[in-house]
Motif scaffolding. Structure first.
Motif, PDB file in Angstrom:
ATOM      1  N   VAL A  67      48.724  52.446  38.172  1.00 59.95           N
ATOM      2  CA  VAL A  67      47.939  51.991  39.314  1.00 59.95           C
ATOM      3  C   VAL A  67      47.011  50.868  38.874  1.00 59.95           C
ATOM      4  CG1 VAL A  67      46.309  52.631  41.121  1.00 59.95           C
ATOM      5  CG2 VAL A  67      48.043  54.277  40.357  1.00 59.95           C
ATOM      6  N   PHE A  68      47.160  49.715  39.534  1.00 62.45           N
ATOM      7  CA  PHE A  68      46.322  48.546  39.272  1.00 62.45           C
ATOM      8  C   PHE A  68      45.216  48.520  40.313  1.00 62.45           C
ATOM      9  CE2 PHE A  68      45.921  43.770  39.928  1.00 62.45           C
ATOM     10  CZ  PHE A  68      45.063  43.597  38.850  1.00 62.45           C
ATOM     11  N   HIS A  69      43.978  48.656  39.888  1.00 57.20           N
ATOM     12  CA  HIS A  69      42.849  48.765  40.813  1.00 57.20           C
ATOM     13  C   HIS A  69      42.374  47.391  41.287  1.00 57.20           C
ATOM     14  CE1 HIS A  69      42.767  53.021  40.336  1.00 57.20           C
ATOM     15  NE2 HIS A  69      42.514  52.964  39.044  1.00 57.20           N
ATOM     16  N   ASP A  70      43.280  46.661  41.845  1.00 60.46           N
ATOM     17  CA  ASP A  70      43.020  45.343  42.415  1.00 60.46           C
ATOM     18  C   ASP A  70      44.258  44.981  43.228  1.00 60.46           C
ATOM     19  OD1 ASP A  70      42.028  42.815  43.014  1.00 60.46           O
ATOM     20  OD2 ASP A  70      41.421  42.374  40.961  1.00 60.46           O
ATOM     21  N   LYS A  71      44.379  43.723  43.605  1.00 64.46           N
ATOM     22  CA  LYS A  71      45.520  43.275  44.393  1.00 64.46           C
ATOM     23  C   LYS A  71      46.288  42.210  43.620  1.00 64.46           C
ATOM     24  CE  LYS A  71      42.965  44.229  48.641  1.00 64.46           C
ATOM     25  NZ  LYS A  71      42.414  43.701  49.904  1.00 64.46           N
ATOM     26  N   PHE A  72      47.613  42.363  43.589  1.00 64.56           N
ATOM     27  CA  PHE A  72      48.438  41.398  42.870  1.00 64.56           C
ATOM     28  C   PHE A  72      48.146  39.963  43.333  1.00 64.56           C
ATOM     29  CE2 PHE A  72      51.783  44.960  42.620  1.00 64.56           C
ATOM     30  CZ  PHE A  72      51.295  45.400  41.395  1.00 64.56           C
ATOM     31  N   LYS A  73      47.938  39.805  44.646  1.00 64.96           N
ATOM     32  CA  LYS A  73      47.771  38.458  45.205  1.00 64.96           C
ATOM     33  C   LYS A  73      46.544  37.741  44.642  1.00 64.96           C
ATOM     34  CE  LYS A  73      45.290  39.962  49.387  1.00 64.96           C
ATOM     35  NZ  LYS A  73      45.375  40.075  50.874  1.00 64.96           N
ATOM     36  N   ASN A  74      45.586  38.510  44.112  1.00 68.76           N
ATOM     37  CA  ASN A  74      44.405  37.885  43.530  1.00 68.76           C
ATOM     38  C   ASN A  74      44.663  37.324  42.130  1.00 68.76           C
ATOM     39  OD1 ASN A  74      42.929  38.604  45.801  1.00 68.76           O
ATOM     40  ND2 ASN A  74      42.163  40.500  44.891  1.00 68.76           N
ATOM     41  N   HIS A  75      45.841  37.626  41.569  1.00 69.15           N
ATOM     42  CA  HIS A  75      46.135  37.244  40.191  1.00 69.15           C
ATOM     43  C   HIS A  75      47.413  36.429  40.050  1.00 69.15           C
ATOM     44  CE1 HIS A  75      43.018  39.996  38.549  1.00 69.15           C
ATOM     45  NE2 HIS A  75      43.263  40.629  39.688  1.00 69.15           N
TER      46      HIS A  75
END
Length: 310
Positions: A16-24
């Motif tokens: 689980v990545f505690h952010d959004k892919f689109k931000n990176h």
């Protein structure tokens, strides 16, 4: 009524990545992508489409039979199936392979990036659909390419109706190959993205695809699903989930609901709602095979979700 579930068996490593892919991910730089996601939460679960579908179908009181190829590392999964009272009669162990391995990273928008090592799954064509095992319905879910093609034809040869569920395996097939498989199937199911890919590869509209089968089911995530059958489109509402924990395996839970409805000869509005509720129950739990319920609890929740009983 017995169902044969053809497809992958796998260990799922879920992160689980505690952010959004689109931000990176920079859209203008996708041609030179080099990203790293910090994943403080990680779990190893039992998975694979066939395993997940069978698990959910067992919860609904049926006796699914899994047909799959697995590797030398399968023993922990075998013990789990025994605990769940799911037969391993048609599971073939190949000692020179690993069982399929899925590495799934999910972000806060429930988007997923998955890497999959097929392992023994690539030799799924070593299994054949049994002709005299009392099987009355089947499903061809993501598996080795040759196996999916072979098992679809074997279902037809045995006079067994089946669902065509190519899922993540769809990119393996050309448009012509997809049309051949569709022509063998009794029913077909895709998610929204897969339905777009199916249309792109075959050049057919959803309505034209639906004409090839008795029913075409398209899942739309939280927006519910659509069932195209006999020239009409039936809109199926989503069942409200108590919490959104993990989308992994929701599609497999939904497909188990489809099989259950077909096996018990429910109409399509009821079958779709059963499938929808299965997906909602699954998304409330981490992993693909960690949710539990009795049929009494399931029917009560169906009543609460849709204001009717089945």
């Amino acid at each position: 009524m017995s169902a044969l579930v053809c497809g992958s068996m796998a260990y799922d490593t879920i992160m689980v990545f505690h952010d959004k892919f689109k931000n990176h991910i920079l859209p203008e730089k996708v041609h030179m992508l080099n990203v790293s996601f910090l994943v403080p939460a990680i779990r190893r679960e039992f998975g694979g489409c066939a395993g997940n579908i069978a698990y959910n179908l067992k919860l609904l009181g049926e006796k699914p039979k899994i047909m799959a190829t697995v590797g030398h590392d399968f023993e922990p999964y075998a013990q789990w199936l025994s605990q769940c009272k799911i037969t391993r009669e048609y599971i073939t162990k190949l000692d020179d392979h690993y069982t399929g391995q899925a590495y799934i990273t999910t972000d806060e928008d429930d988007n997923q990036i998955t890497a999959f090592h097929p392992g023994a799954m690539n030799d799924s064509h070593l299994n054949s659909v049994p002709q005299d095992a009392g099987i009355e319905i089947g499903i061809v879910s993501p598996d080795g390419k040759l196996g999916m093609q072979q098992h679809a034809q074997e279902f037809v040869d045995a006079g067994i109706p089946f669902i065509f569920d190519p899922g993540q395996g769809m990119p393996m097939f050309s448009g012509e190959e997809l049309l051949d498989l569709l022509g063998l199937a009794t029913w077909a199911t895709f998610n929204d993205y897969e339905s777009e890919l199916m249309q792109d590869r075959t050049g057919l509209t959803l309505e034209q695809i639906a004409e090839q089968v008795d029913a075409l089911v398209i899942t739309l995530g939280g927006k519910g699903s659509k069932i195209y059958t006999q020239g009409e489109c039936i809109n199926i509402p989503s069942a409200k989930a108590k919490q959104l924990s993990d989308p992994t395996g929701c599609g497999d839970a939904y497909r188990a609901g489809l099989l259950f409805g077909l096996m018990n000869e429910y109409d399509w509005p009821t079958t779709g709602r059963i499938a929808s509720l299965m997906g909602s129950i699954k998304i409330e739990h981490h992993g693909t095979q960690n949710h539990h319920f009795t049929m009494e609890q399931f029917k009560a929740r169906y009543q609460h979700s849709f204001g009717e009983s089945f």
